[in-house]
Design a protein around this motif. Sequence first.
Motif, PDB file in Angstrom:
ATOM      1  N   ASP A  61       9.558  15.633  -5.669  1.00 47.78           N
ATOM      2  CA  ASP A  61       9.113  14.246  -5.567  1.00 47.78           C
ATOM      3  C   ASP A  61       9.742  13.401  -6.665  1.00 47.78           C
ATOM      4  O   ASP A  61      10.135  12.257  -6.436  1.00 47.78           O
ATOM      5  CB  ASP A  61       7.594  14.167  -5.712  1.00 47.78           C
ATOM      6  N   PRO A 104       0.552  -1.789  -6.228  1.00 43.75           N
ATOM      7  CA  PRO A 104       0.774  -2.731  -7.332  1.00 43.75           C
ATOM      8  C   PRO A 104       1.442  -4.009  -6.835  1.00 43.75           C
ATOM      9  O   PRO A 104       2.400  -3.950  -6.077  1.00 43.75           O
ATOM     10  CB  PRO A 104       1.675  -1.958  -8.282  1.00 43.75           C
ATOM     11  N   HIS A 105       0.923  -5.148  -7.248  1.00 45.67           N
ATOM     12  CA  HIS A 105       1.525  -6.443  -6.961  1.00 45.67           C
ATOM     13  C   HIS A 105       2.104  -6.971  -8.250  1.00 45.67           C
ATOM     14  O   HIS A 105       1.390  -7.149  -9.220  1.00 45.67           O
ATOM     15  CB  HIS A 105       0.476  -7.440  -6.465  1.00 45.67           C
ATOM     16  N   LEU A 146      10.478  11.982 -15.817  1.00 49.12           N
ATOM     17  CA  LEU A 146      11.317  12.961 -15.134  1.00 49.12           C
ATOM     18  C   LEU A 146      11.334  14.272 -15.901  1.00 49.12           C
ATOM     19  O   LEU A 146      11.256  15.354 -15.324  1.00 49.12           O
ATOM     20  CB  LEU A 146      12.722  12.378 -15.016  1.00 49.12           C
ATOM     21  N   GLU A 185       2.465   6.795  -5.303  1.00 48.54           N
ATOM     22  CA  GLU A 185       2.405   8.202  -4.889  1.00 48.54           C
ATOM     23  C   GLU A 185       1.546   9.013  -5.823  1.00 48.54           C
ATOM     24  O   GLU A 185       0.842   9.927  -5.418  1.00 48.54           O
ATOM     25  CB  GLU A 185       3.816   8.799  -4.916  1.00 48.54           C
ATOM     26  N   LEU A 197      12.610  13.764  -8.170  1.00 50.20           N
ATOM     27  CA  LEU A 197      14.010  13.446  -7.905  1.00 50.20           C
ATOM     28  C   LEU A 197      14.148  12.495  -6.737  1.00 50.20           C
ATOM     29  O   LEU A 197      15.003  11.623  -6.728  1.00 50.20           O
ATOM     30  CB  LEU A 197      14.783  14.730  -7.597  1.00 50.20           C
ATOM     31  N   ASN A 198      13.289  12.627  -5.735  1.00 51.26           N
ATOM     32  CA  ASN A 198      13.400  11.772  -4.566  1.00 51.26           C
ATOM     33  C   ASN A 198      12.992  10.345  -4.864  1.00 51.26           C
ATOM     34  O   ASN A 198      13.599   9.397  -4.379  1.00 51.26           O
ATOM     35  CB  ASN A 198      12.493  12.336  -3.472  1.00 51.26           C
ATOM     36  N   LEU A 199      11.966  10.183  -5.708  1.00 43.76           N
ATOM     37  CA  LEU A 199      11.491   8.845  -6.014  1.00 43.76           C
ATOM     38  C   LEU A 199      12.374   8.137  -7.027  1.00 43.76           C
ATOM     39  O   LEU A 199      12.314   6.933  -7.150  1.00 43.76           O
ATOM     40  CB  LEU A 199      10.079   8.903  -6.581  1.00 43.76           C
ATOM     41  N   GLY A 200      13.161   8.877  -7.771  1.00 47.11           N
ATOM     42  CA  GLY A 200      14.086   8.230  -8.684  1.00 47.11           C
ATOM     43  C   GLY A 200      13.503   7.833 -10.028  1.00 47.11           C
ATOM     44  O   GLY A 200      13.997   6.915 -10.653  1.00 47.11           O
ATOM     45  N   VAL A 201      12.472   8.530 -10.500  1.00 46.28           N
ATOM     46  CA  VAL A 201      11.889   8.179 -11.801  1.00 46.28           C
ATOM     47  C   VAL A 201      12.815   8.609 -12.919  1.00 46.28           C
ATOM     48  O   VAL A 201      13.709   9.407 -12.719  1.00 46.28           O
ATOM     49  CB  VAL A 201      10.510   8.849 -11.973  1.00 46.28           C
ATOM     50  N   LEU A 254       7.082   2.367 -12.049  1.00 42.85           N
ATOM     51  CA  LEU A 254       5.908   1.758 -11.432  1.00 42.85           C
ATOM     52  C   LEU A 254       5.942   1.908  -9.929  1.00 42.85           C
ATOM     53  O   LEU A 254       4.909   2.013  -9.273  1.00 42.85           O
ATOM     54  CB  LEU A 254       5.829   0.288 -11.821  1.00 42.85           C
ATOM     55  N   ALA A 255       7.135   1.938  -9.334  1.00 42.00           N
ATOM     56  CA  ALA A 255       7.221   2.124  -7.893  1.00 42.00           C
ATOM     57  C   ALA A 255       6.693   3.491  -7.499  1.00 42.00           C
ATOM     58  O   ALA A 255       6.189   3.663  -6.395  1.00 42.00           O
ATOM     59  CB  ALA A 255       8.659   1.966  -7.433  1.00 42.00           C
ATOM     60  N   PHE A 281      10.607  -0.441 -13.887  1.00 39.62           N
ATOM     61  CA  PHE A 281      10.533  -0.864 -12.484  1.00 39.62           C
ATOM     62  C   PHE A 281      10.340   0.329 -11.581  1.00 39.62           C
ATOM     63  O   PHE A 281       9.439   0.377 -10.740  1.00 39.62           O
ATOM     64  CB  PHE A 281      11.826  -1.599 -12.156  1.00 39.62           C
ATOM     65  N   ILE A 282      11.191   1.328 -11.741  1.00 42.70           N
ATOM     66  CA  ILE A 282      11.154   2.433 -10.800  1.00 42.70           C
ATOM     67  C   ILE A 282      10.025   3.398 -11.133  1.00 42.70           C
ATOM     68  O   ILE A 282       9.493   4.066 -10.258  1.00 42.70           O
ATOM     69  CB  ILE A 282      12.547   3.113 -10.747  1.00 42.70           C
TER      70      ILE A 282
END
Lengths: 362, 122, 189
Positions: free
Chosen positions: A205, A33-34, A216, A336, A207-211, A331-332, A328-329
């Motif tokens: 995943d 994503p941009h 979550l 994955e 928890l690690n990615l922080g969603v 979409l990050a 934000f997070i």
Amino acid sequence: MTTINIGPIHPSTHGVLRLVAEIDGDTVVRVEPHIGFLHRGVEKLVETRMYMQSPPYMEKLDYVAPMAYDEVYVAAVEKALGVDVKERAMYVRVVLLELQRIASHLLWLGTMANDLGQLFTVFMWAFRDRDMVLRLLEEAAGARMFYVNMRLGGLIRDLPEGFQEKADEVLDYLDKRVKEYEDYLEKNPIFMQRMRGVGILSREDALNLGVTGPVLRGSGVKYDVRKNSPYYVYDKLYFEPQVRNEGDCFARYKVRMLELRSSIRLARMAMEKMPAGDAVGMQIRLILPEAKNRIVTVNRELPRGECFMYLVADPQKPYRLSIRDPSFINLAAFGELAKGARTADLFAILGSLDMVMGGVDR
Amino acid sequence: MKVERQDLTAQIEGIKKGGYDYLVKITAVDYEKYLEVVYILRNTEGSQDTTIEVELDPGDAWVPSIMGFYKGADWYERELYEMFGIEIKGRHVERLLLEKWNGKIAPLRKNFVWNTPYETSD
Amino acid sequence: MDETPYTKEQFMNAEKEMSKLVLDSMKKYEVKPNVMFAKLSQVTKAMSKGLINWSRLNSLWPMQFGLSCCAIELMDFGAGRMDAERKGYLFFRGTPRQTDVMVVAGWVTKSMVPEIKRLYEQMLRPRYVIAFGECATCGGPWWESYNIVKGIDQVLPVDVYVVGCPPKPENLFAGFIKLQKKIGGEIEG
């Protein structure tokens, strides 16, 4: 392997988002994503304004549920300056925030069902119901979409007379409607095939990615800010956060539909338990606390996830305001989630993540 | 908790083993004499937050990357690089929000003045 | 309106060239060309002002260009209570090649300007632009930001400005009706 550009203006991306996808046949190998098409430097703008001149900036970060962001900012300022919220104002804030959560989830439902091919039926119904809730909020707060109605210690004015009867009518009607939506969508085999088993996110995943938020809770982690670190009167109102264990799109959809029901119940409970009193807050122009550079953090549960504000406070203006936006997070984590999916599933996953691009770009 | 830059990766590894499995945010604040990078971590079982602060000299601003421990640090580090000019050693970082930025000072520093003319490469 | 409307001489020159082509092709059939062509040209001149404009007015197809918060009000404008389809603005299209009106809703950043220009050039003439909301009119609350274009009229020619933050859907209806009056010639500018 071809590279496709799903450009900024697209009927199905929720806002201005560019996806650069590398596709091999029908499966997606990599998605990037941009973002940045809506960046306007809110964190720097807030440093040039006095405290109570900034709520209009904060509301435009999440323009689907603006009162929630207004409340996070005002709570951070109250904590920095040591102002207590009046008791009746706490109940009124909870009622208005839960109504805002209902409106936001209805818009999510309409646009997501629109993307999956249910062209416009659910969209029309959802917008009609959202309009009823917005009319209630217009009576209480004064505007249709950007209500700057939170003040330090309370609100700009109390709930009008006769609000409780009108709200009870709307909430009774919505109770029946949620069951109709679930029946309409879950008995449709196309919808179920497009949602089950698509975009699976495992617990480690997640928890690690922080969603945050329903993403979550749809993966098996029981974390809800209203329950784990309760604020206002949520510890007196009884509710349980809804958790599903599968982690696919259908689990996230179900978590939000259950949250709709629990919001209706919470709004009713808060209106019954409301004490009599005064709910009007202070109008302040100049604020002078003793210490300079006092650091304050605030945690709230927005409809899309958890918002975390880190405020470094100066006497008249914020020195630095750092905002952690839930979209934000989420979409990050999209990069994955979309590995190995089919091309048409990209939009199902985007719809179930429920992003608002105003908050992503800030 | 204040930490020196060379102890940063060891401290974060220790904290992660202690049960803090969720990264909340990586921010930075520009006090004019020094830059401070703040890492906020959370323990989801006990719902507690800890903060780790690292002080940096504005002329020598770099931090090591913690993407090996938390995958969610990716976009936060990109935003730090873009908004504050802090370099991330250990991985290749690209701009996130302002893709065609030609200005010399990073936007969120205190010496960036509003409406300075800058050219976007078109 | 378009930046380069046809002048009267251009129209007459085009007519003359077309008439030569038609005459050459009609010589085979031995039709009396002068009378028939004079009648045809009278009829088209009468039609071009009245009928074609009327049909354009009443079926403006807008293009979906909701960038941010005003897009929510745009969706509300198209949805059930404030039905946009009853006046002829069919539901918003995705491609610019089938639309007449571009409703710019939301703030425009410097990264977005080349995309907007490309989409505007893909629209077919006659094409109109409505600036919806304060951010598209003048930059709005983001007046001092370093990344915002102060109003879409620095990039595109705008016909109607609808003011508000965000404007209610009734305001957008009033804006469309004003655009219709402008196309029909009742309002100048």
